[in-house]
Design an enzyme around this catalytic site. Structure first.
Site, mmCIF file in Angstrom:
data_model
loop_
_atom_site.group_PDB
_atom_site.id
_atom_site.type_symbol
_atom_site.label_atom_id
_atom_site.label_comp_id
_atom_site.label_asym_id
_atom_site.label_seq_id
_atom_site.Cartn_x
_atom_site.Cartn_y
_atom_site.Cartn_z
ATOM 1 N N LYS A 136 8.128 -7.424 -14.646
ATOM 2 C CA LYS A 136 8.441 -8.461 -13.757
ATOM 3 C C LYS A 136 7.638 -7.365 -12.678
ATOM 4 O O LYS A 136 8.514 -6.113 -12.486
ATOM 5 C CB LYS A 136 9.204 -8.629 -13.243
ATOM 6 N N THR A 182 10.745 -10.971 -19.613
ATOM 7 C CA THR A 182 10.481 -10.384 -18.304
ATOM 8 C C THR A 182 11.944 -10.974 -16.723
ATOM 9 O O THR A 182 11.492 -10.539 -16.134
ATOM 10 C CB THR A 182 9.141 -11.410 -17.814
ATOM 11 N N ARG A 185 -12.304 12.600 21.141
ATOM 12 C CA ARG A 185 -12.438 10.836 19.765
ATOM 13 C C ARG A 185 -11.606 10.417 19.869
ATOM 14 O O ARG A 185 -10.129 11.313 19.935
ATOM 15 C CB ARG A 185 -13.621 10.953 19.250
ATOM 16 N N GLN A 237 -11.067 14.845 7.092
ATOM 17 C CA GLN A 237 -10.481 16.429 6.188
ATOM 18 C C GLN A 237 -10.049 17.379 6.518
ATOM 19 O O GLN A 237 -8.977 17.309 5.437
ATOM 20 C CB GLN A 237 -12.194 16.048 5.733
ATOM 21 N N HIS A 285 -12.208 2.887 13.438
ATOM 22 C CA HIS A 285 -12.484 3.490 14.485
ATOM 23 C C HIS A 285 -12.943 2.604 15.707
ATOM 24 O O HIS A 285 -12.493 1.656 15.966
ATOM 25 C CB HIS A 285 -14.904 3.271 14.174
#
Ligand code: AZA
Length: 303
Positions: free
Chosen positions: A11, A58, A177, A229, A257
């Site tokens: 389930k 289930t 940025r 990264q 962005h």
């Protein structure tokens, strides 16, 4: 001749709420979660020959999710997931593995006139706490804990330059940025031998969740980011350092962005470079940066 290569069932999207009422103080603590429980084992014949004698319905799995939430603590979710999964393999001899996923939703206590309220809560964001536990007879309990959807933004303190420039490149290099992402982070625990091993030192789970959350935010805020990264690698490194029982940390970060808007066409308005104040947040496309950082070479392939 076709073969059943893999099978699991159960389930999904079972919504559960539990309240703990402190009798002495009258203070309530609430938990809300969405649970998925899938079973594996000797269930092939239910698929291949319509043999329902091997099927735990289930609906019964859903009932069990509620009953185990009543019988046991649901905090931390790692413990609840272990109790629930262990129940299925202890109760049904033909079930060998239970896969339990718990998504915990946020209910944060209200502070009213400077005082924590006894029984009122609010949703302070869509961030979730996640637990995926795999309970396998004769093997043990594998737990992956995590956070998904921790939305963060910094308005400076992020750069991106020195990347490949060729005939496909239009992106300018930047030394300042906006950086914004929805952090998904997971940490994989060393295998637990059994349920007792999960119970023993159970406070480790909430502590690790708090430490990971703190590291994610602190690193995001304080790192002068050279790239998504590199910042995410630093996050993973520190979580591994703080939580010795964790073998691997995974991160998945969209790069959301925010583009500058050139408004010079309107009365010469300056809104680019150092003058940029109004930006256009983008929904898509977005960058998507992922990694897994293992404690060492021996844990590279951990589950
Ligand atoms: N990593 C970043 O931090 N920013 C980027 C990338 C990338 O790989 N590509 N475009 N912008």
């Amino acid at each position: 001749m076709p073969v059943l290569a893999s099978a699991r069932y159960g389930k999904d999207n079972v919504r559960v709420y539990k309240v703990h009422k402190d009798e002495k103080t009258g203070v309530h603590t609430v938990f809300e979660m969405t649970v998925c429980a899938l079973l594996e084992g000797e269930i092939e014949t239910s698929y291949t020959t319509a043999d329902n004698s091997v099927v735990v319905a289930t609906d019964s799995i859903k009932n069990t999710i509620y009953i185990k939430a009543k019988e046991h603590p649901v905090d931390p979710p790692e413990l609840y997931a272990s109790y629930l999964g262990q129940h299925f393999i202890d109760t049904y001899s033909h079930i060998t593995t239970a896969h339990i996923k718990v998504v915990q939703h946020r209910w944060t206590r209200m502070v009213i006139d400077g005082e924590p309220h006894a029984h009122s809560f609010y949703r302070d964001g869509e961030e979730k706490r996640i637990v995926e536990a795999t309970i396998t007879r004769g093997v043990g309990i594998d737990i992956k804990s995590g956070i998904v959807g921790l939305s963060v933004l910094k308005s400076t303190g992020s750069a991106f330059h020195g990347f490949v420039r060729d005939e496909y490149t239009t992106l300018p290099e930047v030394w300042d940025r906006i950086l914004s992402t929805d952090i998904d982070c997971s940490w994989t625990w060393k295998r637990f031998a059994d349920r007792a091993a999960v119970e023993n030192g159970v406070e480790r789970f909430n502590k690790a969740w708090e430490q990971a959350r703190t590291v994610l935010m602190r690193t995001f805020a304080n790192d002068y980011s050279a790239s998504v990264q590199n910042t995410m690698y630093k996050m993973a490194e520190e979580i591994l350092q703080l939580v010795p029982e964790v073998d691997k940390v995974g991160l998945s970060l969209p790069n959301k962005h925010y583009w500058e808007v050139d408004l010079s066409w309107h009365k010469g308005l300056k809104n680019t470079g150092k003058d940029a104040e109004v930006f256009a947040p983008q929904t898509n496309p977005n960058g998507l940066i992922k990694c897994e950082v293992a404690r060492d070479q021996t844990t590279v392939t951990v589950r």
